[in-house]
Structure formats: C-alpha cells, structure tokens
Design an enzyme around this catalytic site. Structure first.
Site, PDB file in Angstrom:
ATOM      1  N   SER A  41      65.041  58.446  38.160  1.00 44.67           N
ATOM      2  CA  SER A  41      65.134  57.058  37.520  1.00 44.67           C
ATOM      3  C   SER A  41      63.745  56.701  36.662  1.00 44.67           C
ATOM      4  CB  SER A  41      65.675  55.941  38.322  1.00 44.67           C
ATOM      5  OG  SER A  41      64.457  55.603  39.258  1.00 44.67           O
ATOM      6  N   LYS A  82      60.639  50.754  40.343  1.00 45.39           N
ATOM      7  CA  LYS A  82      60.995  50.700  39.068  1.00 45.39           C
ATOM      8  C   LYS A  82      59.685  50.050  38.467  1.00 45.39           C
ATOM      9  CE  LYS A  82      65.434  51.508  39.727  1.00 45.39           C
ATOM     10  NZ  LYS A  82      65.790  53.060  39.568  1.00 45.39           N
TER      11      LYS A  82
END
Length: 190
Positions: A41, A82
């Site tokens: 990701s 993230k």
C-alpha cells in the site's frame, strides 16, 4: 570468602541484566519501536517487508504534519502505515489525479514517479470528496487526520476507514533499517 565473591558477581550480573531489560522495555514501550511494512500500500516509497523504526514520542510535542508517514491502530489486532494527507479543519478531495485541500491544488512530490510512468488512460487516485467517504464529514474534525497510502490503487486508508483519530496514531516513521540495500530516511519528498 570465595563463595561470597562468586555470589556477589552473580548478583551484579543479574542486576545488570534486569537494568538492561528494564531500559529496553521503556524504550520499546514509550520511545521507539520496530515495525515491518506489510503489503504494497505504500509502494514505491515503502516496500513490503521493509523494517522501520517508529518514533512514539514525537507527537507528544507536536501535531502530525501533512505528508508525515505514520503508524496507527486500524483495529485491535492490526496497525497500518500510511501518509497524512489532510489535517483537522481541512476539506480533502481528489479530481483527475489532483489533490485539493480546501479547494486549492496541492502537490504530492512523492507521487511524481508514479504519475510520470502512468499511461494517459490510467488513474492513480480515483476521484472522491471527503463528504462521500465514511463519516460524511464536510471537514476533517478536530483531533483527526486523513491518511492515504502512496499506492492509491491498492491501499486500505481513509477512503474506506474514514478519518483517523490522532489518539490512535502510534507514531511517526521515516527510517528504513532493513534490508541493508534499502537503508534510508524517507521524507516528504519520497
């Protein structure tokens, strides 16, 4: 006499080991912790299985900043890594692969390589507005941030999870220490 000296020597070793374990525990619990990147990701910035150090105390003195790479509790069992994109009080939207904060276009230098390698018909980030995401917020509430993975087509982030409470952030990370060929400090430009 010899038995007493040997007993004192063992006692000194036990004290030293207990002190070392105690210090390691304090450092691990409150200051720094290792994390292993799990999945794609954050590609190309972070690779699957990269090992990093999480700074757990930096947000005790400052708030998260745009483009910080953070680790947060996504669930009781799972931490995610993230990039902070939106801050409290801001409106976030993406249209035609362009990030808009409060209606103003914002550069994302860490995506330049991906954008340069895209074909004209490809989409890096599907269009969205904050209102259309979980929570339906018009602006990011106080005490929350909006996070996205750098690999926008393959990331479970605020587009699915909604805004992230700052209190769920474990810490900030930017040091890759393993594997050796990837040792580096990643920043806001990476």
């Amino acid at each position: 006499m010899a038995k007493r000296k040997k007993r004192n020597e063992w006692f000194d070793w036990i004290k030293a080991l207990l002190l070392a374990f105690g210090l390691a525990f304090i450092v691990r619990m409150f200051l720094f912790a290792p994390i292993v990147v799990d999945g794609p990701s954050m590609l190309p910035t972070l690779h699957d299985r990269d090992q990093m150090i999480v700074n757990k105390f930096s947000y005790h003195f400052q708030e998260p900043e745009r483009y910080d790479i953070v680790v947060f509790h996504a669930s009781a069992q799972k931490d995610f890594i993230k990039r902070v994109i939106g801050l409290p009080g801001e409106h976030v939207a993406v249209e035609d692969n362009v990030l808009y904060i409060d209606g103003e276009e914002v550069e994302e230098p860490f995506l330049n390589e991906q954008k340069d390698n895209m074909k004209s018909y490809q989409t890096l980030t599907n269009d969205f507005t904050l209102e259309a995401l979980p929570g339906g917020h018009e602006v990011i509430p106080e005490g929350h941030v909006f996070v996205l993975g750098d690999n926008r087509g393959n990331s479970t982030d605020s587009r699915m999870l909604g805004v992230i409470p700052i209190e769920q952030i474990v810490g900030k990370t930017n040091l890759i220490y393993w594997p050796f060929n990837r040792i580096q400090i990643v920043g806001k430009e990476d």
